[in-house]
Design a protein around this motif. Structure first.
Motif, mmCIF file in Angstrom:
data_model
loop_
_atom_site.group_PDB
_atom_site.id
_atom_site.type_symbol
_atom_site.label_atom_id
_atom_site.label_comp_id
_atom_site.label_asym_id
_atom_site.label_seq_id
_atom_site.Cartn_x
_atom_site.Cartn_y
_atom_site.Cartn_z
ATOM 1 N N GLY A 39 25.504 37.960 43.317
ATOM 2 C CA GLY A 39 25.687 39.265 42.704
ATOM 3 C C GLY A 39 24.482 39.756 41.937
ATOM 4 N N ARG A 40 23.797 38.884 41.214
ATOM 5 C CA ARG A 40 22.616 39.291 40.443
ATOM 6 C C ARG A 40 21.489 39.750 41.372
ATOM 7 N NH1 ARG A 40 21.403 37.970 35.356
ATOM 8 N NH2 ARG A 40 23.636 38.304 35.142
ATOM 9 N N ASP A 41 21.275 39.001 42.428
ATOM 10 C CA ASP A 41 20.277 39.395 43.429
ATOM 11 C C ASP A 41 20.659 40.745 44.048
ATOM 12 O OD1 ASP A 41 18.116 39.279 45.189
ATOM 13 O OD2 ASP A 41 19.233 38.108 46.666
ATOM 14 N N ALA A 42 21.947 40.930 44.277
ATOM 15 C CA ALA A 42 22.416 42.184 44.868
ATOM 16 C C ALA A 42 22.191 43.365 43.933
ATOM 17 C CB ALA A 42 23.893 42.073 45.213
ATOM 18 N N LEU A 43 22.403 43.150 42.613
ATOM 19 C CA LEU A 43 22.179 44.230 41.656
ATOM 20 C C LEU A 43 20.727 44.705 41.684
ATOM 21 C CD1 LEU A 43 24.147 43.500 38.349
ATOM 22 C CD2 LEU A 43 24.355 45.456 39.883
ATOM 23 N N MET A 63 26.615 35.472 39.751
ATOM 24 C CA MET A 63 27.528 36.600 39.574
ATOM 25 C C MET A 63 28.382 36.723 40.807
ATOM 26 S SD MET A 63 26.763 40.710 39.137
ATOM 27 C CE MET A 63 26.305 40.670 37.402
ATOM 28 N N ASP A 64 29.716 36.701 40.650
ATOM 29 C CA ASP A 64 30.580 36.754 41.823
ATOM 30 C C ASP A 64 30.763 38.192 42.297
ATOM 31 O OD1 ASP A 64 32.572 37.994 40.311
ATOM 32 O OD2 ASP A 64 33.633 36.127 39.915
ATOM 33 N N GLY A 65 31.482 38.341 43.419
ATOM 34 C CA GLY A 65 31.618 39.653 44.028
ATOM 35 C C GLY A 65 32.414 40.630 43.194
ATOM 36 N N LEU A 66 33.479 40.145 42.514
ATOM 37 C CA LEU A 66 34.296 41.033 41.699
ATOM 38 C C LEU A 66 33.498 41.558 40.506
ATOM 39 C CD1 LEU A 66 37.713 39.118 41.740
ATOM 40 C CD2 LEU A 66 37.005 41.058 43.143
ATOM 41 N N ALA A 67 32.682 40.701 39.908
ATOM 42 C CA ALA A 67 31.836 41.142 38.789
ATOM 43 C C ALA A 67 30.793 42.152 39.272
ATOM 44 C CB ALA A 67 31.149 39.938 38.153
#
Length: 546
Positions: A39-43, A63-67
């Motif tokens: 998730g952090r990389d995705a942000l 960071m998981d998908g829901l977060a």
């Protein structure tokens, strides 16, 4: 036209790569612009890329998908998400739906058709976002609320039917969402839309959605005509329903009640959407504990429409009590006969044997896995014939591989037989074109003469005389073009016909010897053993035990 950008988020590299190869993205309005490992990389990539769609896993480190969804939703409430996860837990699904994701797909179950469909759905939602709704226009909030509630009910029902969770948890879900599953005794039915792939491919997303809704409400109507129950659309043209039954005192009463429900379903769904439907019926069951097992029973029995044909009502317990071993040797004989028909370019014999294999032998055998084995042997015949005649798959199929997916899309054994028959007929036509170029007129005439007269005591002199050629010239030309001398070729033709008769008839060996051109069984046996290494009797015993 600009492609819509997709960001794929998953901590497992194989999962990210699988998604990129699952479909042909060039055929869609989307392209995978980037991937992220958590998730952090995705942000980080979200802020630089601003993707139109994010496809994300749920459980990931850092960071998981829901977060991830929550964080992005705080800044952009219109961002589109698809959740793709190994987890079919109701808690995950409910939270994802509450966050407004477009769809929630299961990694191990997703098909190319599922992904294509949800991309069309996202594309439509993005188009609708471009339309500004004037203030006071009265957006239909109650309708959206109903759709949201329906999604939650379906997720709860999926959990009850597909997941192995405690009976108490299932009962709590049923009560929380007011599911009509009160009572003690039930049956699970699987309604399969036959020819699903064909129908899906000719309809756009909106039209397919309307078809599903018509079938769904027809099923609901059928359930209300009995003691009630619940249903939902699952995948690949499958509607799953649980129907309540009266307390059953006998197997006959169970079959009678279940058939009454299935027959009512058939009439309702055909009236709502004209098509063919196969219905699989599980064994009866008490309570909700064993529902996943009953779903597997209904799914398993649906496979047997391959043998019984489409549009049938199939009971799990009745089908499996009728399974029998069949005659494997007879099926093996058919394969040998098909091989011979291909070798001889005999279309009539080929059609007869393929029809007999798929309409008599396979259907009589009644074993789904054995059908797969038979198909595998037929694939082998195709590959062997192509290799022997130097025919490419591109020439035969228009692509550089055997298109197995075409066979997978067929619903019955008869349809599979027709597919193989069409392939083999085309294969023979290609072989004949090659043979016309491969052999000179004299050699083709010689082969035709031998094929018509091998039952007589013919030799080189007879063939040369019939063709009005000098025997030395014919012998040299035959060897030059075929790689073997003419006398051996005659022996080979007789030998192959003898093998065919030994495996496909009950003729005595001396009768076979006479019919392939030998004056007595002794001479036939000597020649046969010299060329094959075994006697005729040994050959028959090894290959066919009636």
């Amino acid at each position: 036209m600009r492609k819509l950008k997709v960001l794929v988020v998953d901590d497992e590299m194989p999962a990210r790569e699988t998604l990129s190869f699952l479909i042909n993205w060039k055929e869609t309005a989307f392209e995978i612009a980037a991937t992220a490992k958590d998730g952090r990389d995705a942000l980080d990539k979200y802020y630089s890329l601003h993707p139109d769609l994010i496809i994300t896993d749920i459980q990931m480190p850092v960071m998981d998908g829901l977060a991830l969804i929550k964080t992005i939703r705080q800044e952009n409430s219109r961002q589109k998400f698809i959740v793709l996860s190994c987890h079919e837990k109701f808690s995950y699904a409910r939270e994802a739906i509450q966050m407004g994701v477009t769809d929630y797909l299961i990694k191990d179950l997703i098909t190319p058709q599922d992904l294509y469909a949800v991309l069309v759905k996202v594309e439509k939602e993005l188009e609708e976002q471009k339309t500004v709704i004037p203030p006071g226009s009265g957006k239909n909030v109650p309708a959206e609320r109903d759709e949201f509630d329906d999604a939650l009910r379906n997720m709860a029902l999926k959990t009850i039917i597909l997941e192995n969770v405690p009976a108490g948890a299932k009962q709590s879900l049923a009560e929380r969402f007011g599911l009509n599953l009160t009572g003690h005794y039930f049956v699970l039915l699987l309604v399969q839309l036959d020819d699903y792939e064909k129908k899906k491919n000719i309809l756009d997303y909106s039209a397919w959605k309307e078809v599903k809704e018509r079938i769904y409400y027809a099923i609901k109507d059928a359930l209300e005509g009995g003691l009630g129950g619940e249903c939902f659309y699952y995948q690949n043209g499958q509607f799953i329903l649980i129907a309540r039954l009266e307390e059953i005192g006998s197997q006959l009463k169970f079959i009678s009640q279940s058939y009454e429900i299935a027959d009512r379903l058939h009439r309702k769904v055909r009236g709502a959407e004209k098509a063919s439907y196969t219905i699989g019926i599980s064994q009866g069951f008490y309570g909700l504990t064993d529902v996943p097992l009953r779903y597997r029973e209904a799914l398993e029995v649906i496979k047997y429409k391959i043998f019984f044909g489409k549009g049938k009502i199939l009971f799990y317990n009745k089908i499996f009590s009728r399974l029998h071993a069949g005659n494997k040797d007879m099926m093996a004989k058919r394969i040998i006969q098909i091989q011979r028909a291909i070798d001889e370019n005999n279309r009539a014999q080929l059609s007869q044997e393929v029809r007999a294999l798929y309409r008599e032998d396979v259907q009589g055998f009644m074993q789904y896995n054995y059908l797969k084995e038979t198909n595998a042997q037929m694939y082998g015949l195709i590959a062997g014939a192509c290799h022997a005649s130097r025919i490419t798959y591109a020439d035969l199929f228009g692509c550089n591989y055997i298109p197995l997916h075409q066979l997978d899309d067929l619903d019955t054994a008869s349809e599979m037989g027709e597919w193989f028959q069409n392939v083999f007929v085309h294969l023979i036509a290609l072989k004949e074109k090659i043979d016309d170029k491969k052999y000179s007129r004299h050699i083709k005439d010689a082969m035709e003469y031998i094929a018509a007269n091998y039952r007589r005591n013919i030799g080189l002199r007879d063939v040369a005389k019939a063709l009005n050629l000098h025997k030395v010239y014919l012998c040299r030309l035959f060897k030059q073009e075929t790689g073997e001398n003419l006398i051996n070729y005659i022996l080979k033709v007789r030998l192959e016909e003898a093998k065919r008769m030994m495996l496909s008839t009950n003729h005595k060996l001396y009768e076979i010897a006479e019919q392939v051109g030998y004056p007595n069984i002794q001479q036939f046996s000597v020649v046969f053993k010299k060329l094959t290494g075994v006697t005729p009797r040994e050959f028959r015993n090894r290959n066919f035990n009636p």
